[in-house]
Structure formats: structure tokens, C-alpha cells
Design an enzyme around this catalytic site. Structure first.
Site, PDB file in Angstrom:
ATOM      1  N   HIS A 135       0.825  -1.213   0.000  1.00 40.61           N
ATOM      2  CA  HIS A 135       0.000   0.000   0.000  1.00 40.61           C
ATOM      3  C   HIS A 135       0.859   1.262   0.000  1.00 40.61           C
ATOM      4  CE1 HIS A 135      -4.137  -1.698   1.121  1.00 40.61           C
ATOM      5  NE2 HIS A 135      -3.355  -2.722   0.816  1.00 40.61           N
ATOM      6  N   HIS A 188      -3.664  -5.357   7.608  1.00 46.55           N
ATOM      7  CA  HIS A 188      -2.561  -4.401   7.532  1.00 46.55           C
ATOM      8  C   HIS A 188      -2.385  -3.769   8.908  1.00 46.55           C
ATOM      9  CE1 HIS A 188      -1.631  -4.606   3.238  1.00 46.55           C
ATOM     10  NE2 HIS A 188      -2.903  -4.933   3.124  1.00 46.55           N
ATOM     11  N   ALA A 213       0.762  -9.176   6.007  1.00 46.21           N
ATOM     12  CA  ALA A 213       0.677  -7.778   6.425  1.00 46.21           C
ATOM     13  C   ALA A 213       0.012  -7.637   7.791  1.00 46.21           C
ATOM     14  CB  ALA A 213      -0.051  -6.938   5.381  1.00 46.21           C
ATOM     15  N   GLY A 242       0.211 -20.739  -2.101  1.00 45.90           N
ATOM     16  CA  GLY A 242       1.533 -21.276  -1.833  1.00 45.90           C
ATOM     17  C   GLY A 242       2.628 -20.234  -1.882  1.00 45.90           C
ATOM     18  N   ASP A 266      -7.459 -11.979  -3.731  1.00 41.61           N
ATOM     19  CA  ASP A 266      -6.642 -10.760  -3.665  1.00 41.61           C
ATOM     20  C   ASP A 266      -5.996 -10.508  -5.029  1.00 41.61           C
ATOM     21  OD1 ASP A 266      -5.753  -8.536  -2.112  1.00 41.61           O
ATOM     22  OD2 ASP A 266      -3.783  -9.459  -1.876  1.00 41.61           O
ATOM     23  N   LEU A 292       6.196  -8.164  -2.910  1.00 43.65           N
ATOM     24  CA  LEU A 292       5.068  -9.002  -3.293  1.00 43.65           C
ATOM     25  C   LEU A 292       3.777  -8.200  -3.171  1.00 43.65           C
ATOM     26  CD1 LEU A 292       4.111 -11.920  -4.035  1.00 43.65           C
ATOM     27  CD2 LEU A 292       3.847 -12.309  -1.570  1.00 43.65           C
TER      28      LEU A 292
END
Length: 366
Positions: A135, A188, A213, A242, A266, A292
Site C-alpha cells: 500500500h 494491515h 501484512a 503457496g 486478492d 510481493l
């Protein structure tokens, strides 16, 4: 009326074989033993007929990331694309951004309905910068009660879900969101165990992408994952690709949470437009700096991964993709195959590959 034949029908509890599923006017009419005369037949070729997938967190699909192109055309392309991937109900999700962007997204979603689109999830901006993940720091902010109230009045029910960090949101803010019917999810977040429990006490009922997160599961403070495991009020989404979560960790979470654990993808799309730039690297997406970001997962792949790599049953993996997220989101007459329910379905092959989707009774090829 349409009759779906030659399938193992999974209604949400158990498989029914040598049965026929009848659909008319976008609704399930029943499960019977024989095909009525004069009815159109669709051969499922000995596959699995199950409830359509419910994805409460998706950012884009194909070549479209919604926040990078806030248009009706982009929204339709994304919606059509994910239906072809087996998802029949979803929340369009936007990561931490400005309220100007959020307002524009609300307008587009409100003015351009799609049978699979159930509303918006805002992942942020009330998150902990220590756990921001992919973010943008510039848009992370502390809650402003009056600003939030003005926005929620404007959104008028289009925003269905929000991910926030419980340690940065006080009880008054959480209750305001709940008063407007927003499903609240902790994510998050660097919350301690006690801060997470306090969030559940205040009305947070979900947890966003478990393990990712968030504060770690530590032996001196179990953090948000530990609170999710031990508090039966919490339901958690998980990305079973995975990559975001190892399969061993997914197995531990499943053993701890049972029916409270459900899938999200996601999923994002490759783009270099806008504030969020995602680059496809093999089976994952990363930011330009290598961080990532969202996944390349689809719901049928999540089902397959749960069966093949985590060792869960096909039945329970199907529930994690449909029944459980539908319950969390409060979707009525969805997530199961029952008379009178919406005819949102998927047909999978025996090896769990998607053959076709049924959206409100309409067959859509993968």
C-alpha cells in the site's frame, strides 16, 4: 427451464449423484431424479456441479486494475472476466488511496450494476504503516470521524466492507462504520493480541488475508493471527496460492479456525498506470521494487490447492470458496444449492478444473 445432468451435485453439505439440477428464471427449482419432458439439458460430463465462488477481495482481472482506470468499461471487463473464472459474487476492492478516488469508484460501481458485483471493499486507508505491504504510504491516514461520516453518506451503501487496523481505529469510528452496514475486517495491522481482541469486542468480525501484512504469531504475544485462532467471533480470509501463505501455515490455520476460514484471491492485474503498479513475475505479481503484491490466483485454483497441497476434502474446500464467504458477507440465498436460491454455479472437472460458470441461470464458458 434448464436441466443440468450427468454431474455430482454438491449443494453445500454432501454430494448427490444420479440427480438432475433444475434452473429457471435465474433461480434453482430443485434437485430431482429424472429430467422433465421438453426441458433443455446441459451435460456436465461427470463433473462437479457446485455453488458459484464468492470472492470478497479482488482488484482486477485480465488486463484491468480497477483503481488504475476508473471507468464503466474497465469495471465491466473485470466483472465479465472473473465470472469466466468461476466467481459469481464479488466485492471490487481498492487499496489505500485518496477519498477522491474512493468517491469516483463509488460512482462507477453505483451507476453500472453487474449481476456478479455486490459492492466495494476499501482496504485502507486506516491501516498501520508498519504493515502497509504494497500500500502507498502517502494515503495512509488516521480516521477523521466527520470526514468518514460525510463519505459514508455519499457512498449510500455501495461500500460493503472495509479493512482497517484495529489499533488505529477507536470504538467510535468502528461503530460509525457498522451503523452504515459496513463489514469490518482487521488487516494491515500490527495489533497485539489484546488490541485485536478489543477490535473484535468493538464489532470487527473478519480478518483480511490471514498472516499477510499483520503482526506475527509470536510465543510472547500471539498478535492478530493468534487472536483470530482463539476468538470464535473472527472469520478470516486467506490466499491459498503457496506464495502469500505456505501450505503448512494454511493447514495450521484451517485446523484452528475450521468453518471460520475462507478463500479470497486478492487478485490484481499487470499495469504501469496509476499509483499501484503491478508486474507479473511468473505465478505472482510484484511492485517495481520487488515487493510481493496481489495474487495471480483464481478461486478454482484455490480450491484445487487446498485439496492437493493442504490435504483438505473437496467438500470443505468448495465451502471455503462459496458458503463461508457468503455467510460472512451476509449474502442471502447464495453459497448453497437449494430450492429458491440464486442459480450461481460452477461446473468443475474431476481434477477440479473449471468447465463453465452459471450466473443467474446463464451458462458462461470458461
Amino acid at each position: 427451464m434448464i436441466a443440468f445432468t450427468n454431474a455430482s451435485i454438491f449443494g453445500g453439505e454432501k454430494f448427490l449423484k444420479e440427480r438432475v439440477l433444475l434452473v429457471a428464471q435465474g433461480k434453482i427449482k430443485g434437485v430431482v431424479h429424472t429430467v422433465p419432458k421438453g426441458v433443455e439439458e446441459i451435460d456436465c460430463k461427470e463433473g462437479i456441479l457446485a455453488p458459484g465462488c464468492v470472492d470478497l477481495q479482488i482488484y482486477g482481472a485480465g488486463r484491468d486494475l480497477f483503481s488504475a482506470e476508473l471507468t464503466a468499461e474497465s469495471l465491466k471487463r473485470i466483472s465479465d472476466s472473473i465470472v469466466k473464472q468461476g466467481t459469481t459474487s464479488y466485492f471490487m476492492t481498492l487499496a489505500t488511496n485518496s477519498f477522491d478516488v474512493f468517491r469516483r469508484a463509488v460512482e462507477i460501481v453505483r451507476d453500472n450494476p453487474h449481476p456478479a458485483l455486490r459492492g466495494i471493499q476499501l482496504e485502507g486507508p486506516y491501516i498501520n504503516p508498519q504493515k502497509r505491504g504494497a500500500h502507498l504510504t502517502a494515503y495512509i491516514k488516521k480516521p477523521d470521524y466527520n470526514e468518514l461520516k460525510t463519505f459514508l453518506k455519499f457512498a449510500d451503501g455501495v461500500v460493503k466492507m472495509m479493512t482497517l487496523a484495529p489499533e488505529v481505529c477507536d470504538r467510535r469510528v468502528i461503530h460509525l462504520l457498522r451503523d452504515y452496514g459496513v463489514l469490518l475486517s482487521a488487516g494491515h495491522s500490527n495489533a497485539t493480541f489484546s488490541e485485536a481482541i478489543r477490535g473484535f469486542d468493538n464489532g470487527i468480525t473478519a480478518v483480511t488475508h490471514l498472516y499477510n501484512a499483520m503482526s506475527p504469531l509470536h510465543h510472547r504475544d500471539a498478535g492478530l493471527p493468534g487472536a483470530s485462532f482463539l476468538d470464535n467471533r473472527a472469520h478470516a480470509s486467506i490466499i491459498v496460492d503457496g506464495i502469500h501463505v505456505g501450505y503448512e501455515a494454511a493447514k495450521i490455520a484451517k485446523q484452528q479456525m475450521g468453518q471460520r476460514l475462507f478463500f479470497i484471491t486478492d487478485a490484481v492485474a499487470a499495469t504501469m498506470k496509476g499509483g499501484y503498479k503491478h508486474i507479473r513475475k511468473g505465478n505472482r505479481y510484484v511492485l517495481p521494487d520487488g515487493t510481493l503484491s496481489g495474487s495471480a490466483l483464481t478461486m478454482p485454483h484455490a480450491i484445487s490447492n487446498m485439496v492437493k497441497h493442504v490435504g483438505e476434502s473437496v467438500e470443505e474446500s468448495l465451502r471455503m470458496a462459496s458458503l463461508y464467504p457468503a455467510r460472512v458477507a451476509g449474502f442471502r440465498k447464495s453459497g448453497s444449492i437449494k430450492e429458491g436460491y440464486v442459480a450461481d454455479l460452477i461446473c468443475l472437472s474431476k481434477d477440479l478444473k473449471l468447465n463453465f460458470t452459471v450466473l443467474k441461470g446463464e451458462v458462461i464458458k470458461a
